[in-house]
Design an enzyme around this catalytic site. Structure first.
Site: not given
Length: 720
Positions: A90, A166, A168, A303
């Site tokens: 990030r 992702s 999610d 993950r």
């Protein structure tokens, strides 16, 4: 690009003179490596230079060794690896104008004007902003003397294609994101393991899964494991949910169950925006019911691990499509994202998808939860409309077993009971029907068992014998819902597949009125060889069994013994084994291993549980509708073509197709459809293995738009 009969072919498409950079950003997701591999190899295959950008946007800002040219071999043996081998981070620097200016300079120095970004909505939004600022950034670089005017003109346009990585599944515009299926595998593995210890001690388990803003993992895992209660952020429970949940848990125990499973998304809230945590749920159960209750928080294990077969294939297809999109783009082409719609890859405007994803969160913040569910799309907003009809409906399996059949049977029975039907189970398929092995079903608790609830047997009788059974059952207004398995081993000429059985029943309607009832067939075969559908129950589980086996063998193909490396090549067929054994002497040893019935065994994958559950529920709704339409004067008379259908996945939607229309599309001798969609994956596989081959890309190249409302039900074709 070569054109033949309005078809586009890949062989003349060139990437010469182009440079493509690929990066992964944000949270890691299983399958990212498969996407990176596909981008690299497809790019190199067409003659483009391809670069890795290590550590996401941070690597692009820092430059140097973080941006390296990729080779064909540099992506070898990464398909089965989880996470992202090129790293992800990030990056605060990229959020600043100065950081993006440095990134632009680093790309221009290497002649990179094509960027493939694998990440979530934040990463893709950043990429689009970078593209919009590109010309201004180059002008600043010229002004500062870091590049000349010629370079600014040569690299004047930046092209962006995104892929959503992702776990999610929180990105609007795609049915599945890279990593979601693998995360579901991790969750279901844990739930299946926990259920055994929970049953031993009569415990209640509260499992917290990821999903701060999206409840997909919680909802689908609850569907796949038969959880008693699920809490997700998009659909907060009504006030008083605590009492309703406790009543549900208590009722489950009173029916003889020794355990309860509650699944909570980490972002679950109530109608007032107050967080509902796993510890709150645990304390509630202990205080009100006194049940021995434990909490398990799965965390980052979701993950981890190797990607599932679904994610490997999805990511590979998306990676290839992303390169095609970059090669076909122009200076005026909007940034796009490669998405999955049904079983088809599509290109959608990136910012349309991002804006809709942001609208979901806005709707949730403003407590417009119904709107949030609608914006999420069909993955979350699957709603069951219950009607009460009071007919007798039978369920039977035909052919060889396929993982996920139990989930389909369970779903059909429970939905049927909820709609007021009396549900019957037919053991041993049509053979059991002929023998009268028909029993009433009140409750089916089995979802994950390897053995089928209903045995599945090839039928060897004749149509007259079945007619006698139908006559007896018809007096109770009986109907049949055929849950079929079409891929039994071809060992006897007398074998009659489910599709052939259904066709015979339809053809016999003119002679036997007893067969004039609604008939629905669900595809369940590990071979995925059913006409009229792209996917079959059981095929995904079989693929995962094969992939897991190959992963184990890959680890054992290079064995070091006393400083000497011995290489093994594992072969699955006799001919190839003999060929390589002779030609490979002195290079490697060969070992033969036949997977056989291992592909039919094991617990069903999350995909097959979910697919079987939803397709059976849809079939039962269709049967109810047809029963009500054909019920006249105290009897059912369904004799139209569309009263005997197969429900299958056709590209973008689930559709009901009359079986008589499938007759001409079926090669009954070889037991396959005359057209098999998955054969189109073969040239893609060969390209990624560096073979020269023709590849039809006619389905590619159309930039579509995000569609909220799906097609509605029609008489012969109804879309989920």
């Amino acid at each position: 690009m070569a054109q033949t009969d309005n078809k586009k072919f890949f062989e003349n498409l060139t990437g010469a003179g182009k440079a493509i950079a690929v990066l992964t950003s944000g949270g890691d997701a299983q399958g990212m490596n498969a996407a990176v591999r596909a981008v690299v190899r497809m790019g190199i295959y067409v003659g483009a230079k391809v670069y890795f950008v290590h550590e996401g946007y941070q690597g692009m800002v820092d430059g140097g060794d973080n941006i390296k040219e990729a080779t064909w071999e540099s992506v070898s043996s990464m398909l089965q690896m989880g996470g992202t081998v090129i790293g992800s981070a990030r990056c605060k620097d990229f959020r600043t104008h100065e950081g993006r200016l440095k990134a632009a300079h680093n790309l221009v120095q290497r002649g990179i004007t094509n960027l493939c970004v694998i990440g979530g909505d934040g990463s893709l939004t950043g990429a689009n902003l970078f593209r919009e600022e590109w010309s201004g950034l180059l002008a600043e670089l010229v002004q500062q003397g870091l590049i000349d005017e010629e370079a600014a003109q040569k690299y004047s346009a930046l092209h962006i294609v995104g892929m959503v990585g992702s776990i999610d599944n929180d990105f609007c515009g795609t049915d599945m994101t890279i990593g979601t299926d693998s995360a579901l595998h991790r969750i279901i593995e844990v739930v299946d393991a926990i259920m055994t210890t929970a049953q031993s001690h009569q415990r209640t388990f509260v499992l917290e899964v990821m999903g701060r803003h999206c409840g997909y993992l919680a909802l689908v895992s609850a569907l796949a494991c038969g959880a008693d209660w699920v809490l997700i952020p998009e659909m907060p429970p009504e006030d008083g949910w605590e009492e309703k949940m406790c009543q549900k848990l208590s009722a489950t125990r009173s029916r003889g169950s020794r355990l309860n499973i509650i699944i909570v998304a980490e972002g679950a809230i109530d109608r007032h925006g107050k967080a509902i945590t796993s510890s709150i749920v645990k304390d509630l159960v202990v205080q009100r019911l006194g049940f021995d209750t434990r909490v398990t928080i799965l965390g980052h294990v979701q993950r981890g691990g190797t990607p599932s077969a679904f994610d490997r294939i999805l990511a590979s297809r998306m990676g290839v499509e992303a390169v095609l999109a970059l090669l076909e783009t122009t200076a005026n082409t909007a940034a796009c994202v490669v998405s999955l719609c049904g079983n088809q890859s599509v290109r959608l405007p990136l910012m349309e998808c991002v804006q809709m994803t942001q609208e979901v969160q806005k709707a949730m913040d403003e407590k417009r939860f119904e709107e949030a569910v609608r914006l999420r799309g069909r993955c979350v907003s699957y709603v069951l409309f219950v009607t009460f009809s009071n007919f007798n409906v039978a369920v039977l399996n035909v052919g060889a077993p396929a993982a996920g059949m139990n989930a389909a049977v369970r779903s059909a029975v429970r939905v049927g009971i909820s709609e007021g039907h009396k549900m019957f189970a037919v053991s041993d398929g049509f053979e059991g029907f002929r023998k009268g092995q028909v029993n009433i079903y009140f409750y089916i608790p089995i979802l994950i068992t390897v053995q089928q609830v209903l045995n599945s047997v090839a039928y060897m009788g004749d149509i007259q014998e079945l007619q006698m059974c139908f006559t007896y059952e018809r007096n109770c207004k009986n109907t049949i819902n055929i849950n079929k398995c079409n891929a039994a081993p071809i060992k006897a000429l007398f074998f009659c597949s489910a599709l052939e059985c259904l066709l015979q029943l339809c053809e016999a309607r003119s002679s036997y009125e007893e067969f004039c009832i609604p008939l629905c067939m669900l595809p369940a075969t590990i071979s995925n060889n059913v006409p009229g559908t792209n996917l079959s129950i059981g095929a995904d589980t079989a693929l995962n069994a094969i992939v897991e086996f190959n992963s184990v063998m890959d680890k054992n193909t290079n064995i070091n013994f006393l400083g000497m490396t011995q290489r093994y090549l594992v072969i699955k067929t006799d001919f190839i084994y003999q060929l390589y054994s002779e030609e490979g002497k002195g290079v490697f040893d060969c070992r033969k291993n036949v997977l056989g019935h291992m592909q039919q065994g094991g617990a069903p994958s999350p995909f097959d549980r979910n697919f079987g559950t939803k397709i059976a529920a849809k079939a039962m709704q269709w049967i109810t509708k047809k029963l009500n339409e054909s019920y006249r004067k105290g009897r059912v008379f369904a004799n139209t073509e569309d009263s005997a259908c197969l429900l299958g996945m056709r590209q973008r939607a689930m559709v009901f197709q009359p079986v008589v229309q499938l007759k001409d599309k079926t090669d009954f001798v070889h037991r396959i459809p005359k057209e098999q969609w998955w054969l189109k994956l073969r040239p893609l596989m060969k390209i990624l293995a560096k073979y020269k081959i023709s590849y039809d890309v006619s389905d590619s190249g159309q930039l579509e738009h995000v569609v909220l409302n799906r097609p509605k039900e029609s008489e012969a074709m109804a879309a989920i």
